[in-house]
Scaffold this motif. Structure first.
Motif, PDB file in Angstrom:
ATOM      1  N   GLY A 104       1.106  -1.068   0.470  1.00 17.64           N
ATOM      2  CA  GLY A 104       0.018  -0.124  -0.043  1.00 17.64           C
ATOM      3  C   GLY A 104       1.123   1.401  -0.072  1.00 17.64           C
ATOM      4  O   GLY A 104       0.648   2.331   0.573  1.00 17.64           O
ATOM      5  N   GLY A 105       2.262   0.938  -0.410  1.00 18.40           N
ATOM      6  CA  GLY A 105       3.147   2.304   0.012  1.00 18.40           C
ATOM      7  C   GLY A 105       3.911   2.635   1.128  1.00 18.40           C
ATOM      8  O   GLY A 105       5.012   3.725   1.104  1.00 18.40           O
ATOM      9  N   GLY A 106       3.643   1.672   1.788  1.00 13.53           N
ATOM     10  CA  GLY A 106       4.577   1.080   2.964  1.00 13.53           C
ATOM     11  C   GLY A 106       4.305   1.799   3.718  1.00 13.53           C
ATOM     12  O   GLY A 106       3.502   2.416   4.009  1.00 13.53           O
ATOM     13  N   TRP A 107       5.162   2.616   5.077  1.00 17.74           N
ATOM     14  CA  TRP A 107       5.093   3.046   5.970  1.00 17.74           C
ATOM     15  C   TRP A 107       4.997   5.118   5.954  1.00 17.74           C
ATOM     16  O   TRP A 107       3.794   5.271   6.492  1.00 17.74           O
ATOM     17  CB  TRP A 107       6.586   2.619   7.038  1.00 17.74           C
ATOM     18  N   SER A 108       5.378   5.317   5.622  1.00 16.23           N
ATOM     19  CA  SER A 108       5.551   6.502   4.684  1.00 16.23           C
ATOM     20  C   SER A 108       3.546   7.007   4.307  1.00 16.23           C
ATOM     21  O   SER A 108       3.085   7.963   4.440  1.00 16.23           O
ATOM     22  CB  SER A 108       6.512   7.100   4.204  1.00 16.23           C
ATOM     23  N   ALA A 109       2.975   5.858   3.478  1.00 19.04           N
ATOM     24  CA  ALA A 109       2.084   6.191   3.034  1.00 19.04           C
ATOM     25  C   ALA A 109       0.397   6.338   4.441  1.00 19.04           C
ATOM     26  O   ALA A 109      -0.655   6.729   3.845  1.00 19.04           O
ATOM     27  CB  ALA A 109       1.903   4.854   2.590  1.00 19.04           C
ATOM     28  N   ALA A 110       1.655   6.195   5.658  1.00 22.60           N
ATOM     29  CA  ALA A 110       0.093   6.661   6.764  1.00 22.60           C
ATOM     30  C   ALA A 110       0.044   7.407   7.005  1.00 22.60           C
ATOM     31  O   ALA A 110      -0.692   8.221   7.527  1.00 22.60           O
ATOM     32  CB  ALA A 110       0.910   5.394   7.827  1.00 22.60           C
ATOM     33  N   TRP A 111       0.945   8.480   6.527  1.00 24.79           N
ATOM     34  CA  TRP A 111       0.716   9.407   6.692  1.00 24.79           C
ATOM     35  C   TRP A 111       0.790  11.124   5.453  1.00 24.79           C
ATOM     36  O   TRP A 111       0.344  11.724   5.354  1.00 24.79           O
ATOM     37  CB  TRP A 111       2.113  10.555   7.776  1.00 24.79           C
ATOM     38  N   ARG A 112       1.821  10.195   3.951  1.00 28.57           N
ATOM     39  CA  ARG A 112       1.753  11.422   3.191  1.00 28.57           C
ATOM     40  C   ARG A 112       0.597  10.907   2.298  1.00 28.57           C
ATOM     41  O   ARG A 112       0.003  10.101   2.592  1.00 28.57           O
ATOM     42  CB  ARG A 112       2.735  10.596   2.268  1.00 28.57           C
ATOM     43  N   ASP A 113       0.564  11.886   1.368  1.00 25.10           N
ATOM     44  CA  ASP A 113      -1.237  11.607   0.664  1.00 25.10           C
ATOM     45  C   ASP A 113      -0.329  11.559  -1.023  1.00 25.10           C
ATOM     46  O   ASP A 113       0.597  11.122  -1.116  1.00 25.10           O
ATOM     47  CB  ASP A 113      -1.345  13.281   0.223  1.00 25.10           C
ATOM     48  N   ASN A 114      -1.679  10.998  -1.382  1.00 26.83           N
ATOM     49  CA  ASN A 114      -0.927  10.601  -3.161  1.00 26.83           C
ATOM     50  C   ASN A 114      -0.156   9.106  -3.095  1.00 26.83           C
ATOM     51  O   ASN A 114       0.807   9.087  -3.563  1.00 26.83           O
ATOM     52  CB  ASN A 114      -0.654  11.622  -3.821  1.00 26.83           C
ATOM     53  N   THR A 115      -0.690   8.169  -2.223  1.00 26.03           N
ATOM     54  CA  THR A 115      -0.240   7.090  -1.753  1.00 26.03           C
ATOM     55  C   THR A 115      -0.614   6.288  -2.679  1.00 26.03           C
ATOM     56  O   THR A 115      -1.943   6.656  -2.652  1.00 26.03           O
ATOM     57  CB  THR A 115       0.605   6.558  -0.979  1.00 26.03           C
ATOM     58  N   LEU A 116       0.206   4.689  -2.956  1.00 24.46           N
ATOM     59  CA  LEU A 116      -0.392   3.695  -3.201  1.00 24.46           C
ATOM     60  C   LEU A 116      -1.968   3.133  -3.045  1.00 24.46           C
ATOM     61  O   LEU A 116      -2.576   3.014  -3.744  1.00 24.46           O
ATOM     62  CB  LEU A 116       0.731   2.398  -3.497  1.00 24.46           C
ATOM     63  N   HIS A 117      -1.716   2.879  -1.427  1.00 21.88           N
ATOM     64  CA  HIS A 117      -3.312   2.175  -1.258  1.00 21.88           C
ATOM     65  C   HIS A 117      -4.715   3.213  -1.259  1.00 21.88           C
ATOM     66  O   HIS A 117      -5.389   3.320  -1.177  1.00 21.88           O
ATOM     67  CB  HIS A 117      -3.228   2.100   0.477  1.00 21.88           C
ATOM     68  N   GLN A 118      -4.334   5.108  -1.461  1.00 21.26           N
ATOM     69  CA  GLN A 118      -4.811   6.021  -1.177  1.00 21.26           C
ATOM     70  C   GLN A 118      -5.573   6.096  -2.850  1.00 21.26           C
ATOM     71  O   GLN A 118      -6.616   6.170  -3.583  1.00 21.26           O
ATOM     72  CB  GLN A 118      -4.442   7.410  -0.969  1.00 21.26           C
ATOM     73  N   ARG A 119      -4.988   5.678  -4.455  1.00 18.52           N
ATOM     74  CA  ARG A 119      -4.908   5.805  -5.463  1.00 18.52           C
ATOM     75  C   ARG A 119      -5.698   4.116  -5.569  1.00 18.52           C
ATOM     76  O   ARG A 119      -6.682   4.198  -5.959  1.00 18.52           O
ATOM     77  CB  ARG A 119      -3.556   5.486  -6.486  1.00 18.52           C
ATOM     78  N   GLU A 120      -5.129   3.012  -4.882  1.00 21.59           N
ATOM     79  CA  GLU A 120      -6.232   1.819  -5.068  1.00 21.59           C
ATOM     80  C   GLU A 120      -7.854   2.311  -4.576  1.00 21.59           C
ATOM     81  O   GLU A 120      -8.928   1.302  -5.720  1.00 21.59           O
ATOM     82  CB  GLU A 120      -5.461   0.829  -5.234  1.00 21.59           C
ATOM     83  N   ALA A 121      -7.581   2.895  -3.216  1.00 18.78           N
ATOM     84  CA  ALA A 121      -9.438   2.357  -2.940  1.00 18.78           C
ATOM     85  C   ALA A 121      -9.991   3.650  -4.238  1.00 18.78           C
ATOM     86  O   ALA A 121     -10.717   3.112  -4.225  1.00 18.78           O
ATOM     87  CB  ALA A 121      -8.986   2.762  -1.264  1.00 18.78           C
ATOM     88  N   GLN A 122      -9.339   4.997  -3.634  1.00 21.25           N
ATOM     89  CA  GLN A 122     -10.372   5.305  -5.323  1.00 21.25           C
ATOM     90  C   GLN A 122     -11.208   4.502  -6.407  1.00 21.25           C
ATOM     91  O   GLN A 122     -11.774   4.904  -7.286  1.00 21.25           O
ATOM     92  CB  GLN A 122     -10.032   7.132  -5.728  1.00 21.25           C
ATOM     93  N   LYS A 123      -9.700   3.303  -6.924  1.00 17.53           N
ATOM     94  CA  LYS A 123     -10.712   3.630  -7.954  1.00 17.53           C
ATOM     95  C   LYS A 123     -11.200   2.255  -7.582  1.00 17.53           C
ATOM     96  O   LYS A 123     -12.831   1.378  -8.488  1.00 17.53           O
ATOM     97  CB  LYS A 123      -9.479   2.658  -8.670  1.00 17.53           C
ATOM     98  N   GLN A 124     -11.617   1.659  -6.534  1.00 17.01           N
ATOM     99  CA  GLN A 124     -12.439   0.791  -6.264  1.00 17.01           C
ATOM    100  C   GLN A 124     -13.708   1.285  -6.443  1.00 17.01           C
ATOM    101  O   GLN A 124     -13.990   2.153  -5.933  1.00 17.01           O
ATOM    102  CB  GLN A 124     -11.845   0.216  -4.670  1.00 17.01           C
TER     103      GLN A 124
ATOM    104  N   MET B 153      -0.452  -4.212  11.555  1.00 16.14           N
ATOM    105  CA  MET B 153      -1.029  -2.855  11.701  1.00 16.14           C
ATOM    106  C   MET B 153      -0.440  -1.747  11.158  1.00 16.14           C
ATOM    107  O   MET B 153      -1.039  -0.339  11.052  1.00 16.14           O
ATOM    108  CB  MET B 153       0.632  -1.957  13.098  1.00 16.14           C
ATOM    109  N   LEU B 154       0.358  -2.312   9.970  1.00 14.83           N
ATOM    110  CA  LEU B 154       0.551  -0.777   8.260  1.00 14.83           C
ATOM    111  C   LEU B 154      -0.941  -0.893   7.726  1.00 14.83           C
ATOM    112  O   LEU B 154      -1.427   0.890   7.708  1.00 14.83           O
ATOM    113  CB  LEU B 154       1.807  -1.490   7.905  1.00 14.83           C
ATOM    114  N   ALA B 155      -1.531  -2.013   8.178  1.00 14.97           N
ATOM    115  CA  ALA B 155      -2.775  -2.164   7.034  1.00 14.97           C
ATOM    116  C   ALA B 155      -3.863  -1.113   7.450  1.00 14.97           C
ATOM    117  O   ALA B 155      -4.652  -0.206   7.096  1.00 14.97           O
ATOM    118  CB  ALA B 155      -3.078  -2.972   6.552  1.00 14.97           C
ATOM    119  N   SER B 156      -3.766  -1.089   8.812  1.00 15.09           N
ATOM    120  CA  SER B 156      -4.952  -1.259   9.931  1.00 15.09           C
ATOM    121  C   SER B 156      -4.519   1.159   9.643  1.00 15.09           C
ATOM    122  O   SER B 156      -5.547   2.122  10.392  1.00 15.09           O
ATOM    123  CB  SER B 156      -4.532  -0.579  11.290  1.00 15.09           C
ATOM    124  N   LEU B 157      -3.248   1.653  10.466  1.00 21.87           N
ATOM    125  CA  LEU B 157      -2.570   3.144  10.160  1.00 21.87           C
ATOM    126  C   LEU B 157      -2.791   3.605   8.897  1.00 21.87           C
ATOM    127  O   LEU B 157      -3.529   4.931   8.926  1.00 21.87           O
ATOM    128  CB  LEU B 157      -1.219   3.007  10.220  1.00 21.87           C
TER     129      LEU B 157
END
Lengths: 124, 185
Positions: A104-124, B153-157
């Motif tokens: 999902g874009g890794g640890w920095s994706a928990a606070w950064r914008d426009n990361t993999l998990h956000q883009r993928e979530a928008q597609k769903q 935890m990463l998935a939840s964060l």
């Protein structure tokens, strides 16, 4: 991952070395403190999701290169051992190894914008 | 593992039982070892198993550090493992978004427990010049648990980050209230 397995073994070796060679203070304390830390970071870095933890061993390896001079080792074997282990630990810490899954874009994706998990979530 | 429970941008579901079961088994094993050591420290067992380091375990388990708190340190460790096992087991395979709080408590329980065991491993030779076999075994278990617990935890964060960016209440999503369920992908 193999590189982190080697670093874990190097950390365990550092824990055992003072007993094997009969090192005195402060050498044994240094090895007994740094060894478990290196082994721990290396083991945590076995898994892809936490592979980044391998880099925590770089400063520890660097400290092993300096420790014989900072702490004033009067033991050639201990100096060679610490510096050798330090050099190897730094080298293997730099090996990222294979990352086969996406996180999902890794640890920095928990606070950064426009990361993999956000883009993928928008597609769903 | 159903595809719909895979977090967006991931290739597998970190909350799947195949991911969680090994950690739960390790936690139960750690709980067993810590309980055994605690029972020795509470003088319910008269001796402790020590195959390699002579008086090592006796020295370590009766050290001032191990009795710094009102309850012996192994009892605290046993409680930590129990917390790991319970928070690892609670919830279904979509818990990374249906109950983020338990996943985050799980991650916070596994991380510091591992860190404290490593600290205790450092204390053994540095302060008491001894090693304790079962204490080392317990430390290995708690360190091995850290890596595999962190992906969930990463998935939840990341889920909480998406909630924060939406108009859904962060508070309600964190506790997994039914009213917000499925509102954020």
């Amino acid at each position: 991952m193999w590189a982190q397995v080697i670093n874990a073994i190097l950390g365990i070796w550092l824990m055992a070395a003072p007993g094997v060679f009969g090192f005195d203070k402060p050498i044994d304390d240094n090895d007994h403190i740094i060894g478990p830390l290196i082994a721990t970071f290396a083991v945590v870095a076995f898994w892809e999701c936490t592979r980044v933890v391998r880099t925590y061993n770089i400063p520890l390896g660097a400290w092993l290169l300096l420790a014989p001079w900072v702490l004033g080792y009067e033991n050639t074997l201990a100096t060679v051992n610490d510096m050798g282990v330090g050099l190897l630990v730094i080298a293997f810490s730099l090996v990222k190894g294979k990352i086969e899954n996406r996180y999902g874009g890794g640890w920095s994706a928990a606070w950064r914008d426009n990361t993999l998990h956000q883009r993928e979530a928008q597609k769903q | 593992m159903t595809a719909k429970n895979v977090p967006p941008g991931w290739d597998y579901n970190p909350a799947a039982w195949s991911q969680r079961l090994p950690i739960i088994i390790l936690a139960i094993l750690g709980f067993g070892i810590a309980t055994y050591l605690a029972l020795y420290q509470l003088e319910i067992f008269p001796t402790v198993w020590e195959p390699f380091f002579g008086d090592g375990s006796v020295t370590i388990l009766n050290s001032p550090i191990s009795h710094l708190l009102p309850i012996p340190d192994a009892a605290l460790g046993a409680f930590g493992y129990l917390l790991d096992a319970v928070t690892g087991a609670v919830g279904g395979t979509r818990r990374w978004r249906s109950m983020p709080w338990i996943v985050i408590v799980f991650g916070l329980a596994v991380g510091p427990l591992g860190f404290v065991s490593v600290l205790l491993v450092v204390f053994q030779p540095v302060l008491f010049d001894s090693w304790c076999t079962l204490c080392l075994a317990s430390a290995v278990i708690s360190v091995v648990m850290i890596g595999p617990a962190m992906d969930e935890m990463l998935a939840s964060l990341q889920y909480m980050k998406r909630v924060k960016d939406s108009d859904v209440s962060t508070w309600k999503a964190f506790w997994g209230l039914k009213s917000v369920n499925e509102k954020v992908k």
